[in-house]
Enzyme design. Structure first.
Site, short mmCIF file in Angstrom:
data_model
loop_
_atom_site.label_atom_id
_atom_site.label_comp_id
_atom_site.label_asym_id
_atom_site.label_seq_id
_atom_site.Cartn_x
_atom_site.Cartn_y
_atom_site.Cartn_z
N LYS A 1 1.01 -1.20 -0.05
CA LYS A 1 0.01 -0.09 0.01
C LYS A 1 1.01 1.13 -0.07
O LYS A 1 1.65 1.44 0.95
CB LYS A 1 -0.91 0.02 1.44
CG LYS A 1 -2.03 0.69 1.07
CD LYS A 1 -3.21 0.50 2.21
CE LYS A 1 -4.27 1.10 2.46
NZ LYS A 1 -5.06 1.13 3.63
C1 E4P Z 1 -8.19 2.21 3.64
O1 E4P Z 1 -7.38 1.19 3.20
C2 E4P Z 1 -7.80 2.61 4.77
O2 E4P Z 1 -7.38 1.76 5.59
C3 E4P Z 1 -9.22 2.89 5.71
O3 E4P Z 1 -10.24 2.63 5.02
C4 E4P Z 1 -9.49 4.24 6.13
O4 E4P Z 1 -10.57 4.58 6.92
P1 E4P Z 1 -10.83 5.76 7.90
O5 E4P Z 1 -11.20 6.86 7.09
O6 E4P Z 1 -12.10 5.10 8.59
O7 E4P Z 1 -9.64 5.73 8.95
#
Ligand code: E4P
Length: 223
Positions: free
Chosen positions: A87
């Protein structure tokens, strides 16, 4: 549409897996910290545990923000298990790193995406997955689902193969809206996945069926 769970909590991953509908996992440094996981060794061990629990792709985020560091870290992460996806944040060096990971046949998830322009760059770089953060956009009084629709339109017109992974999902309704808008995948907390099950008429209807069955059985046995 595929279902990923957005967590580093092993119990939640297991519960979603037991439902039989889990296609993968996404994590981020905040989710790892929430589980009390810190330090390279502990973090990598935890990723290994997650990868052993699920057959599908598991996104593991780099901490480096410059090209060389990202590539080094991504290569190490990819060594953990064959289902690791690296990522990478949507920044200049992140785009360069995605191009490099492509050459190395390492899958990527371009994260922290908030505009269609960013989505085009990520697709051009060859990202496997693109993560638009719809909940965080909604938090700022903009329309996260509208962004999914726009990216879907651009990707369809241009024939980009990058998969749209609707992220930052907070509730079950956003899962339905993401599906309508053309998301290939949703990644969501367990609560949002389980929330899809809920409807009061289902509970009422089931109770009526069970009561009627019980009454009919009692009549048959004369009780
Ligand atoms: C995406 O891969 C992120 O890990 C995640 O969806 C972020 O979510 P949040 O905005 O609830 O922290």
């Amino acid at each position: 549409m595929k279902f990923f769970i957005d967590t580093a909590n092993l119990d939640h991953i297991l519960e979603a897996r037991e439902l039989g509908i889990l296609d993968g996992v996404t994590t981020n440094p905040s989710l790892m910290a929430k589980e009390g996981i810190s330090g390279k060794q502990q973090i990598y061990t935890h990723y290994k545990k997650i990868c052993d629990l699920v057959e599908g792709d598991v996104s593991a985020e780099v901490i480096s923000t410059e090209f060389e560091g990202m590539v080094k870290e991504g290569r190490e992460l990819a060594e953990i298990a064959p289902n690791i996806v690296v990522k990478v944040p949507m920044i200049k060096d992140g785009i360069k790193a995605i191009v490099e990971f492509n050459k190395l046949n390492i899958k990527t998830n371009c994260t922290l995406v908030f505009s269609a322009g960013q989505a085009i760059l990520a697709a051009k770089a060859g990202a496997t997955y693109l993560s638009p953060f719809i909940g965080r956009i909604d938090d700022t009084n903009w329309d996260g689902i509208q962004l999914i629709s726009e990216i879907y339109e651009v990707y369809s017109v241009q024939g980009y193969e990058t998969e749209i992974l609707a992220a930052s999902i907070r509730n079950s309704r956003q899962i339905v809206e993401s599906a309508k808008a053309g998301a290939d995948i949703v990644t969501c907390p367990l609560s949002a996945i389980l929330g899809l099950l809920k409807h009061p008429l289902t509970d009422i209807g089931l109770q009526i069926f069970l009561d009627d069955h019980k009454k009919a059985s009692a009549k048959l046995t004369g009780q």
